[in-house]
Design a protein around this motif. Structure first.
Motif, short mmCIF file in Angstrom:
data_model
loop_
_atom_site.label_atom_id
_atom_site.label_comp_id
_atom_site.label_asym_id
_atom_site.label_seq_id
_atom_site.Cartn_x
_atom_site.Cartn_y
_atom_site.Cartn_z
N MET A 1 -0.46 -10.44 0.55
CA MET A 1 0.37 -9.47 1.28
C MET A 1 -0.50 -8.32 1.78
O MET A 1 -1.61 -8.09 1.27
N ASP A 2 -0.02 -7.62 2.78
CA ASP A 2 -0.75 -6.47 3.31
C ASP A 2 -0.64 -5.31 2.34
O ASP A 2 0.33 -5.20 1.59
N GLY A 3 -1.62 -4.41 2.39
CA GLY A 3 -1.65 -3.29 1.45
C GLY A 3 -1.14 -2.01 2.06
O GLY A 3 -1.42 -0.92 1.55
N ASP A 4 -0.37 -2.10 3.16
CA ASP A 4 0.04 -0.88 3.85
C ASP A 4 1.52 -0.57 3.68
O ASP A 4 2.09 0.22 4.44
N LEU A 5 2.16 -1.25 2.70
CA LEU A 5 3.59 -1.05 2.40
C LEU A 5 4.52 -1.60 3.47
O LEU A 5 5.72 -1.37 3.43
N GLN A 6 3.95 -2.32 4.44
CA GLN A 6 4.82 -2.92 5.46
C GLN A 6 5.48 -4.19 4.90
O GLN A 6 6.59 -4.54 5.30
N ASP A 7 4.78 -4.85 3.98
CA ASP A 7 5.37 -6.00 3.28
C ASP A 7 6.01 -5.49 1.99
O ASP A 7 5.40 -4.73 1.26
N PRO B 1 8.08 -0.07 8.78
CA PRO B 1 7.09 0.57 9.64
C PRO B 1 5.94 1.12 8.79
O PRO B 1 6.12 1.42 7.60
N ARG B 2 4.78 1.25 9.39
CA ARG B 2 3.65 1.82 8.67
C ARG B 2 3.83 3.33 8.62
O ARG B 2 3.99 3.98 9.64
N ILE B 3 3.81 3.90 7.40
CA ILE B 3 4.01 5.34 7.24
C ILE B 3 2.68 6.06 7.10
O ILE B 3 2.41 7.04 7.78
MG MG Z 1 0.23 -3.37 8.90
#
Ligand code: MG
Ligand code: UDP
Length: 334
Positions: A114-120, A218-220
């Motif tokens: 999973m992505d590490g940007d909290l989008q997932d 969304p990316r915060i």
């Molecule tokens: Mg992303």
């Protein structure tokens, strides 16, 4: 004797070895490639813990720090949790390398990336595991992708094209949120921008590929690392993947086919001109002469190219088949 097998407490050494063995085999590995995501790490970790703690599984969270230049590494390191493993790269190699490294180091029976940007959203993990009972690999589908149109629109076209070319009937190849059975992870070879073609590669190797809809946020914090240039790179990789899927086994059969066609027409033309020359006609000023020579030479080039491709393919020894069962495997102790 006094000691009875079955009471490992009497055999402290044997007990700890056994324990080690058990703790080396995990149920689940979560792999998260991170590149400059310092503000996202802790929140992501907390959300993951909420989900993972109720699963009753032995798990590991593998953070692959892809050469971050901010405090990503320090932030991960500050978390006191033996279930976390940090792999830090020397520099930024890209997401495919990060995933590949995570795959190689993972110990779980199931693997989720999973992505590490909290989008997932970590809440989808149980749904991935559920679907993995049915499929060898499961790809996430960001039905309502929360990214700017400049990203979602090219992505839509890309997905349609990839679906058409590879014949894999899923809607979202791009999604970083995916689940795998151990087997698939072992047998996928990633480089370049290939992480986007994992479903295609898995399908090509004979694994079943499923898809589940996932929520996308969304990316915060932080910035997206990908712009237009990745579309271009991705497109070049699509050509490679197409080539791989179609001709990796026998390059000579593709180049050789074209080469023989061109070369054969070249030879026919040359023979025709030769017969004219023999009967005393002047052929030095005929454009056809140029064509005949060109086709013959290009044809020979193509055949040689195919031969070289064939030799490389055969000497590389990265088999593109997977042996499901081998009666000799146990005897050889492999
Ligand atoms: Mg992303
Ligand atoms: N990422 C990475 N190496 C890179 C670029 C990105 O490990 O060179 C990670 C990034 O930190 C994130 C994930 O890959 O966890 C997805 O990246 P991003 O959010 O930038 O992509 P997008 O969601 O915009 O497609």
């Amino acid at each position: 004797g006094i000691y009875t097998i079955g009471y490992p407490a009497y055999f402290p050494d044997a007990y700890s070895i056994q324990n080690d063995y058990i703790s080396n085999k995990l149920d689940l590995s979560i792999i998260i490639p991170v590149y400059n995501e310092e503000e996202n790490i802790l929140e992501l970790y907390e959300k993951l813990c909420c989900v993972l703690s109720v699963l009753d599984k032995r798990y590991e969270i593998i953070f692959v720090d892809d050469g971050s230049t901010d405090n990503t590494f320090e932030t991960i390191k500050s978390i006191q949790d033996s279930n976390i493993r940090i792999l830090r790269f020397q520099r930024n190699y890209g997401k495919a390398a990060a995933l590949s490294c995570g795959f190689n180091k993972s110990r779980g029976e199931y693997v989720i990336t999973m992505d590490g940007d909290l989008q997932d959203d970590p809440k989808e993990i149980p749904r991935f595991l559920e679907k993995l009972k049915e499929f060898d690999m499961v790809s996430g589908w960001k039905v309502k992708r929360q990214d700017p149109l400049s990203k979602t629109l090219p992505s839509k076209c890309f997905n349609k094209l990839t679906r058409f070319i590879t014949g894999v009937k899923i809607n979202d190849f791009n999604c970083g949120y995916k689940g795998y059975r151990r087997e698939v992870v072992k047998n996928i070879n990633l480089y370049g921008e290939f992480h986007r073609y994992i479903p295609a590669l898995a399908h090509w190797k004979g694994y079943t590929v499923g898809e589940i809809e996932v929520e996308h946020h969304p990316r915060i914090h932080g910035k997206s690392k990908y712009g237009a240039e990745r579309l271009f790179k991705g497109f070049l990789d699509l050509i490679t993947v197409t080539f791989l899927m179609l001709y990796k086994k026998r390059p000579l059969h593709m180049f050789g086919g074209i080469g023989m066609l061109l070369g054969f027409s070249g030879i026919i033309i040359s023979l025709y001109l030769f017969s004219l020359w023999v009967t005393g006609t002047r052929i030095g000023d005929r454009p056809l002469l140029m064509l005949g020579i060109l086709l013959t030479v290009i044809g020979a080039q193509f055949i040689s190219l195919g031969l070289i491709g064939e030799l490389i393919t055969n000497s590389r020894n990265n088999d593109d088949y997977i042996i499901k069962f081998d009666s000799h495997e146990l005897e050889n102790g492999r």
